[in-house]
Every structure is written in structure tokens, then in C-alpha cells.
Design an enzyme around this catalytic site. Structure first.
Site, PDB file in Angstrom:
ATOM      1  N   GLY A  74       0.811  -1.210   0.000  1.00 14.56           N
ATOM      2  CA  GLY A  74       0.000   0.000   0.000  1.00 14.56           C
ATOM      3  C   GLY A  74       0.842   1.256   0.000  1.00 14.56           C
ATOM      4  NE  ARG A  98       8.640   5.990   0.201  1.00 21.38           N
ATOM      5  CZ  ARG A  98       9.933   5.908  -0.015  1.00 21.38           C
ATOM      6  NH1 ARG A  98      10.759   6.584   0.760  1.00 21.38           N
ATOM      7  NH2 ARG A  98      10.419   5.161  -0.969  1.00 21.38           N
ATOM      8  CG  ASP A 156      10.576   7.244   8.032  1.00 19.79           C
ATOM      9  OD1 ASP A 156      10.123   7.167   6.866  1.00 19.79           O
ATOM     10  OD2 ASP A 156      11.756   7.550   8.275  1.00 19.79           O
ATOM     11  NE  ARG A 211       1.254   2.214  -6.716  1.00 20.58           N
ATOM     12  CZ  ARG A 211       2.476   2.719  -6.728  1.00 20.58           C
ATOM     13  NH1 ARG A 211       3.509   1.942  -7.021  1.00 20.58           N
ATOM     14  NH2 ARG A 211       2.680   3.985  -6.437  1.00 20.58           N
ATOM     15  CG  ASP A 228       5.062  -3.244  -5.019  1.00 16.14           C
ATOM     16  OD1 ASP A 228       5.702  -4.292  -5.218  1.00 16.14           O
ATOM     17  OD2 ASP A 228       5.557  -2.263  -4.421  1.00 16.14           O
ATOM     18  CG  ASP A 274       6.498   3.430  -7.354  1.00 12.40           C
ATOM     19  OD1 ASP A 274       6.000   4.557  -7.186  1.00 12.40           O
ATOM     20  OD2 ASP A 274       5.926   2.394  -7.007  1.00 12.40           O
TER      21      ASP A 274
END
Length: 508
Positions: free
Chosen positions: A98, A101, A129, A187, A260, A270
Site C-alpha cells: 500500500g 508514504r 516512517d 498498479r 507493485d 516509482d
């Protein structure tokens, strides 16, 4: 304003939003707001992308825009969310993933989704994070726009903002947010998520959304037994084949071709440990984390097919009726899905040959072209000659005079001059009397500038010291990569020796 958004006054960018991915419902995403970063500052902006979105130069340069694209205040009318998907990572099923960020702000009335990458924790952050660091954000910003200028299907980048908020990776770094733009960020992994979890109603809803929104021709196609989902798989395969041909022709290595990270629209998405080839080594691995070389440059086309096969498996519940097996499990007939994938095996080599023929400035196809292309690549690989410089110098040679002296810049690239001279002679015969026009076409097909790793590293180091002018200058050059830009001749030269020591990994 969405109930989850900040109480701060919304930024009025002039963008008009429409319902897109958010219409699918809560099973597909979680609504949430970006998490603020302290004291943001501008790092880089794509003026071209801003204008395509209808944003004024004045507003994009404003403090309000800076705060909005850092995630500190909401954009008026946006409906931020993080989507859920799953996927295969390095060939292994990784389960639920998923947007860990990335937060999708919504879709504009121009049909473009706007997403903030590095905007903070989401329910899908796993052990992360939710942040992105300055170096990787700069690389994604530059490469997104550079690939667009090269004619390669890609997501775009509107801007990068930074903050001195600390982010730990291998060392302590600082945070950044890159604003990404694409018609869709759906995706392969979105489909895998609902197929593997047995949520076939949601799988159908997603597929219907993608077909109706992006592939309407699949709804009424008579091919593949008139099955719209099989036709979707075939259409995605065709776009992916063309994308792979673009990558191979320009010498681009993605580095992390997980399912993904594969776009349902055949876009490059990405940008992580990517690289444009310096020396032409077909087995080059750009990702330091890829210890097995799964995503080496020469493996990319086959990996794309493997990923498409995974997409086909995810779509099986829609493509083929299920039958009960002897043990009570559902079994799906794969014949129609395999038929949808089969054209990739011819579409990719045809698309690559066409792309390489364009690099040679050839407008018609002849039987000898394939051997001419393959022998050139074999020669480059034998000495790992610089890929971009070879094609650019060859373009200038063909556009200029045909004598031997004019070929010296090309001949200087390789030690095996007899083999190169033989190849040049055969190419001259193929070009014939159309030399000047062929050269013009070659100069429009073979870039002078690509985003080499060392160029990215140089502007990153300057940015870490607070100097963003080299970054903007490089972005401007990469936005017109076929032009000469004599003031930046050094950026088109051979990489320095230290360039080979740069290690790019999945850490960002």
C-alpha cells in the site's frame, strides 16, 4: 473540506477536482491527511508541469503553495487518501503493501491525479516512517521530467520541497516531499491484492473502473471471446511492451520492477534505484540491493512479462469462470488469459526494433536492419562503450560530411576500429542518399543529455548545502535533452571515474 483534513485554511490553487479513484469506496483506501513538516523550503519546480495543470507561475512560487505541497495545509477541494495494494517483490509474494508514504490528493478536472510522496505515516507504512529523503526526492523529480522529455511514458513531477526534519536511513538525512502527477497510480498490485484476498467483487469493481476510465475500447472488443477483462490484460500487455522498448532503447534501468511498481497504464513509476547506462553492459545491475541481478538491464523485458503473468493470474476470476476442484477449491481456466498475454512475445521485439530503427534515423523497414542493430549493440557491449555518447556522435556524423575524418569522434569511442569501420560502411550503404535528413532524424531521436548518476549526485550534494541552482539548471537541460546547450557541454561528456563507485539502493 474532508473531516480528516487539517483545520488550517485550505490553499486555493485554482485546481478543480473531480471524483476518480475515490469513488471506489473504503475497501480501496484510507482517508487521511498528510503530516506537516517544519520550516519547508523550495527545492525544485517543473514549470512545464505546473502550466499543464493550469497553475499560475505566481501561485506555484508562493508560500501558500510551498505549505500545500509539503502537506502542511490542504489544497481546497482535495480529498486525500492512501490506497491499499499488495504485490510480488523480487519474485516473492509480499502480501499487503500500500501507499506507505504517498498520499493521493485527488484527480483534477484535467484527468491528472496529484500525489504527495513522503507526506507521512499511513496505515500501510508497515515498519517505515512515511517519509522520503532529499536525495531520492531530487532523483525522482529530475528523472520523471527527463523521461517525459525523452518521450518515455512516465509519471510526472511538479515539485520537490524540503525540510530540515531528520530522517534516518543508513545515516541521518533530511526530509523532502515530491509532488507526483499521473493519470492514474493504479498498479498491478492493486489487482493482486483483491485477487489473493478472495475479494472478487472488489476486484471486479476495480477492473470495471480501470476499463471504463482508461480502456473503454475493451468493453466492446470482439477479440478474446469478447471478454472485457481479457482484453484489458491484452491492452496493458501492449502498453507494457512499448514501455520496455522505450527503456531498452534509451538505456534506462528501473532497478525495482516489483509488481507493485508496475503501472496499469504502462507508465514508468516509482523511481528508486534507477540508472541510465554509462558503458553499455547488458547485464548491468543498477540496484545495489538486487544481489541476484533479477532486475538487470537485459532482464527487464522478461521481468515485465513475468509481472504481466502475475496480473493475468489476478484477473483470472474475472476472465474465466471458476470450477470446483475435487478438494473444494476453485480452479480457473487459464487459456484465455494466456492468449491475452501471448502478443507480448512479438509486440516487445517489434517495438524495440522500431525504437532502435528510429535511433538509426530509418523510416522504412528492411530485412538487413535487424542485423545492423544487433551488430552495433554487440560491438558496444564488447567494450562497454558509452551508450548515449556513441549514438549522439553517430548522429552528428551522419548529419555531417561522409568522409573518414568526420567519423573520428565515433571511432574514438571504440578500440576495435576495423569492426566499427565495417559497420559504418554498411550503415552508410543503408542510409544512401538520404544522409542529411537521416542525420536530422537521428539527432531528434538520440539525446545529448540523460540523467547520469554522477550528475544527480552533484546536484544533490549542492542541494544539501542549500544551493538549488545547479538542480534547476540540470532540470532545464534535461527538459530539452536533444538540444545542444553549449553552456553545459560537460554534462554530455564521459562520466568521471568516481561515477562507477556510486551505489543506489532501495533505501530512500
Amino acid at each position: 473540506m474532508n473531516a480528516n483534513t487539517s483545520a488550517a485554511v485550505a490553499a486555493d490553487s485554482g485546481l478543480h477536482w473531480q471524483e476518480g479513484f475515490s469513488r471506489l469506496g473504503d475497501a480501496f483506501f484510507t482517508r487521511l491527511s498528510p503530516r506537516p513538516l517544519p520550516s519547508p523550503y523550495w527545492v525544485g519546480t517543473s514549470r512545464a508541469m505546473a502550466r499543464e495543470l493550469g497553475l499560475s507561475d505566481e501561485w506555484v512560487a508562493s508560500q501558500e503553495a510551498l505549505e500545500a505541497f509539503t502537506g502542511n495545509i490542504p489544497l481546497a477541494g482535495s480529498d486525500p487518501l492512501a490506497s491499499v495494494y499488495s504485490g510480488h517483490q523480487f519474485g516473492v509474494w509480499a502480501g499487503q503493501l500500500g501507499d506507505g508514504r504517498a498520499i493521493l490528493l485527488g484527480e483534477t478536472d484535467k484527468g491528472q491525479e496529484i500525489q504527495l510522496k513522503g507526506a507521512g505515516l499511513t496505515p500501510y507504512s508497515r515498519m517505515g516512517d512515511g517519509r522520503a529523503v532529499l536525495r531520492s526526492s531530487i532523483r525522482e523529480f529530475l528523472c520523471s521530467e527527463a523521461m517525459h522529455a525523452l518521450g518515455v511514458p512516465t509519471s510526472r513531477a511538479l515539485c520537490v520541497t524540503g525540510s530540515n526534519a531528520p530522517v534516518r536511513r543508513e545515516t541521518m538525512e533530511t526530509a523532502a516531499v515530491v509532488t507526483r502527477v499521473a493519470p492514474s497510480f493504479v498498479r498491478f498490485g492493486h489487482f493482486e491484492h483483491f485477487a489473493y484476498s478472495g475479494q472478487h467483487d472488489e476486484l471486479r469493481k476495480l477492473a470495471d473502473y480501470v476499463i471504463d476510465r482508461y480502456y473503454p475500447e475493451c468493453r466492446n472488443a470482439t477479440t478474446l471471446a469478447g471478454n472485457p477483462y481479457a482484453n484489458l490484460l491484452q491492452a496493458v500487455s501492449a502498453r507494457t511492451a512499448r514501455l520496455m522498448a522505450h527503456w531498452q532503447a534509451v538505456g534506462f534501468c528501473h532497478g525495482v520492477m516489483n509488481t507493485d511498481n508496475m503501472s496499469i497504464l504502462g507508465l514508468t513509476i516509482d523511481y528508486g534505484p534507477f540508472q541510465f547506462l554509462d558503458g553499455f553492459n547488458p547485464a548491468h545491475i543498477c540496484n545495489h540491493s538486487d544481489t541476484q541481478g533479477r532486475y538487470a538491464y537485459n532482464r527487464q523485458p522478461n521481468i515485465a512479462y513475468w509481472n504481466l503473468f502475475c496480473l493475468g493470474q489476478a484477473l483470472l476470476p474475472l476472465i474465466s469462470p471458476a470450477a470446483e476442484s475435487g478438494n473444494g477449491e476453485q480452479e480457473f481456466d487459464q487459456e484465455l488469459a494466456l492468449a491475452a498475454l501471448e502478443p507480448y512475445k512479438t509486440q516487445f521485439p517489434e517495438a524495440l526494433e522500431n525504437a532502435m530503427r528510429a535511433k538509426l534515423g530509418l523510416v522504412d523497414s528492411r530485412p538487413e536492419d535487424r542485423e545492423l542493430i544487433e551488430s552495433a549493440l554487440k560491438l558496444l557491449a564488447s567494450e562497454q562503450a558509452d551508450y548515449t555518447i556513441f549514438w549522439r556522435r553517430l548522429s552528428h556524423h551522419i548529419a555531417g560530411t561522409p568522409d573518414r575524418a568526420a567519423a573520428e569522434p565515433v571511432r574514438d569511442i571504440l578500440l576495435d576500429r576495423p569492426t566499427l569501420d565495417d559497420w559504418l560502411q554498411r550503415f552508410d550503404v543503408r542510409v544512401g542518399a538520404d544522409r542529411a535528413e537521416t542525420g536530422r532524424r537521428m539527432l531528434a531521436a538520440n539525446p545529448k543529455f540523460v540523467l547520469r548518476n554522477h550528475l544527480g549526485e552533484e546536484v544533490i550534494q549542492a542541494a544539501k548545502l542549500g544551493d538549488f541552482s545547479p538542480l534547476q539548471a540540470l532540470a532545464d537541460v534535461l527538459s530539452a535533452p536533444f538540444d545542444e546547450h553549449p553552456a553545459h557541454e560537460s554534462w554530455a561528456g564521459f562520466p568521471p571515474e568516481w561515477a562507477s563507485t556510486i551505489e543506489i539502493s532501495c533505501s530512500s
